[in-house]
Each structure stands twice: as C-alpha cells, then as structure tokens.
Design a protein around this motif. Sequence first.
Motif, mmCIF file in Angstrom:
data_model
loop_
_atom_site.group_PDB
_atom_site.id
_atom_site.type_symbol
_atom_site.label_atom_id
_atom_site.label_comp_id
_atom_site.label_asym_id
_atom_site.label_seq_id
_atom_site.Cartn_x
_atom_site.Cartn_y
_atom_site.Cartn_z
ATOM 1 N N ALA A 87 -22.879 4.547 -40.815
ATOM 2 C CA ALA A 87 -21.852 5.052 -41.769
ATOM 3 C C ALA A 87 -22.193 4.333 -42.973
ATOM 4 O O ALA A 87 -22.273 3.238 -42.988
ATOM 5 N N THR A 88 -22.440 5.199 -44.277
ATOM 6 C CA THR A 88 -22.561 4.716 -45.493
ATOM 7 C C THR A 88 -21.389 5.092 -46.468
ATOM 8 O O THR A 88 -20.946 6.158 -46.558
ATOM 9 N N PRO A 89 -21.034 4.266 -47.244
ATOM 10 C CA PRO A 89 -19.934 4.399 -48.331
ATOM 11 C C PRO A 89 -20.602 5.766 -49.021
ATOM 12 O O PRO A 89 -21.748 5.829 -49.357
ATOM 13 N N LYS A 90 -19.601 6.807 -49.273
ATOM 14 C CA LYS A 90 -19.892 7.949 -49.904
ATOM 15 C C LYS A 90 -18.473 8.328 -50.721
ATOM 16 O O LYS A 90 -17.462 8.489 -49.882
ATOM 17 N N GLY A 91 -18.281 8.315 -51.877
ATOM 18 C CA GLY A 91 -17.199 8.559 -52.636
ATOM 19 C C GLY A 91 -16.037 7.902 -52.139
ATOM 20 O O GLY A 91 -16.215 6.663 -52.390
ATOM 21 N N ASN A 92 -14.675 8.284 -51.833
ATOM 22 C CA ASN A 92 -13.718 7.494 -51.058
ATOM 23 C C ASN A 92 -13.697 7.511 -49.691
ATOM 24 O O ASN A 92 -12.823 6.934 -48.939
ATOM 25 N N GLY A 93 -14.808 7.736 -49.295
ATOM 26 C CA GLY A 93 -14.992 7.316 -47.661
ATOM 27 C C GLY A 93 -16.294 7.096 -47.256
ATOM 28 O O GLY A 93 -17.237 6.373 -47.798
ATOM 29 N N PHE A 94 -16.788 7.732 -46.204
ATOM 30 C CA PHE A 94 -18.214 7.139 -45.529
ATOM 31 C C PHE A 94 -18.965 8.508 -45.064
ATOM 32 O O PHE A 94 -18.423 9.415 -44.559
ATOM 33 N N GLN A 95 -20.037 8.577 -45.022
ATOM 34 C CA GLN A 95 -20.983 9.479 -44.690
ATOM 35 C C GLN A 95 -21.634 9.163 -43.587
ATOM 36 O O GLN A 95 -22.148 8.088 -43.164
ATOM 37 N N ALA A 96 -21.866 10.051 -42.578
ATOM 38 C CA ALA A 96 -22.444 9.932 -41.225
ATOM 39 C C ALA A 96 -23.779 10.224 -41.434
ATOM 40 O O ALA A 96 -24.298 11.172 -42.021
ATOM 41 N N THR A 97 -24.713 9.410 -40.638
ATOM 42 C CA THR A 97 -26.106 9.486 -40.757
ATOM 43 C C THR A 97 -26.697 9.387 -39.260
ATOM 44 O O THR A 97 -26.171 8.420 -38.749
ATOM 45 N N VAL A 98 -27.508 10.186 -38.873
ATOM 46 C CA VAL A 98 -28.095 10.259 -37.414
ATOM 47 C C VAL A 98 -29.695 9.933 -37.976
ATOM 48 O O VAL A 98 -30.265 10.791 -38.387
ATOM 49 N N THR A 99 -30.224 8.875 -37.433
ATOM 50 C CA THR A 99 -31.506 8.624 -37.468
ATOM 51 C C THR A 99 -32.368 8.506 -36.344
ATOM 52 O O THR A 99 -32.103 7.746 -35.240
ATOM 53 N N TYR A 100 -33.422 9.369 -36.348
ATOM 54 C CA TYR A 100 -34.249 9.370 -34.892
ATOM 55 C C TYR A 100 -35.520 8.189 -35.103
ATOM 56 O O TYR A 100 -35.918 8.159 -36.209
ATOM 57 N N SER A 101 -35.872 7.894 -33.979
ATOM 58 C CA SER A 101 -37.227 6.874 -34.144
ATOM 59 C C SER A 101 -38.423 7.580 -34.972
ATOM 60 O O SER A 101 -39.181 6.882 -35.419
ATOM 61 N N SER A 102 -38.591 8.815 -34.806
ATOM 62 C CA SER A 102 -39.513 9.474 -35.606
ATOM 63 C C SER A 102 -39.374 9.231 -36.930
ATOM 64 O O SER A 102 -40.381 9.676 -37.741
ATOM 65 N N GLY A 103 -38.473 9.039 -37.552
ATOM 66 C CA GLY A 103 -38.311 8.769 -38.898
ATOM 67 C C GLY A 103 -37.236 9.864 -39.407
ATOM 68 O O GLY A 103 -36.961 9.833 -40.711
ATOM 69 N N VAL A 104 -36.947 10.918 -38.800
ATOM 70 C CA VAL A 104 -36.001 11.986 -39.129
ATOM 71 C C VAL A 104 -34.507 11.417 -39.122
ATOM 72 O O VAL A 104 -34.116 10.627 -38.181
ATOM 73 N N SER A 105 -33.931 11.761 -40.455
ATOM 74 C CA SER A 105 -32.545 11.439 -40.259
ATOM 75 C C SER A 105 -31.726 12.559 -40.931
ATOM 76 O O SER A 105 -32.084 13.411 -41.956
ATOM 77 N N ILE A 106 -30.515 12.747 -40.450
ATOM 78 C CA ILE A 106 -29.703 13.789 -40.960
ATOM 79 C C ILE A 106 -28.342 13.221 -41.190
ATOM 80 O O ILE A 106 -27.769 12.512 -40.571
ATOM 81 N N SER A 107 -27.789 13.707 -42.622
ATOM 82 C CA SER A 107 -26.604 12.979 -42.989
ATOM 83 C C SER A 107 -25.637 14.247 -43.001
ATOM 84 O O SER A 107 -26.178 15.374 -43.320
ATOM 85 N N SER A 108 -24.552 13.991 -43.076
ATOM 86 C CA SER A 108 -23.340 14.795 -43.110
ATOM 87 C C SER A 108 -23.327 15.251 -44.630
ATOM 88 O O SER A 108 -23.390 14.143 -45.538
ATOM 89 N N ALA A 109 -22.702 16.562 -44.825
ATOM 90 C CA ALA A 109 -22.429 16.805 -46.325
ATOM 91 C C ALA A 109 -20.892 16.195 -46.523
ATOM 92 O O ALA A 109 -20.890 15.809 -47.936
ATOM 93 N N GLU A 110 -20.249 16.027 -45.976
ATOM 94 C CA GLU A 110 -18.666 15.533 -45.902
ATOM 95 C C GLU A 110 -18.804 14.227 -45.761
ATOM 96 O O GLU A 110 -19.513 13.337 -45.350
ATOM 97 N N ALA A 111 -17.591 13.569 -46.388
ATOM 98 C CA ALA A 111 -17.515 12.174 -46.362
ATOM 99 C C ALA A 111 -16.018 12.230 -45.257
ATOM 100 O O ALA A 111 -15.240 12.738 -45.268
#
Length: 64
Positions: free
Chosen positions: A8-32
Amino acid sequence: MADVTLSATPKGNGFQATVTYSSGVSISSAEAFPTKAEAISAAAMKVLDMPDRLEEFDVSDAED
C-alpha cells in the motif's frame, strides 16, 4: 522461488493497493482506500481474482 508482494502506497487522501509478482509485473488499483489494511486487502482480492497468474508459477517451476 516465486513471490507475490502486496503493498500500500500513499495516494491522495488514502492508499493505493499494489500487487507485484516476482516476474516484475505489478498491478495497482485505480482507487484509493482509507487505510493501509484496506488497500492490502484489496490487493489480496486482486490476486484471488487472477488465479492464472499464480498458475504461471507452477508452470515455470515445472520447466526448471
């Protein structure tokens, strides 16, 4: 070894979710999300919604 990192990383007034795979692919949520816990829970749900990504780990391990 295959890894999946939920973060979870700070985004706006909240936090953004991120999934990172060992292959280097990461997917982040659009919402906070209001809290880190909610963001990490959302990331976990993304992993569960994409079982094919996890199945790729088994395929790559079988090839090694």
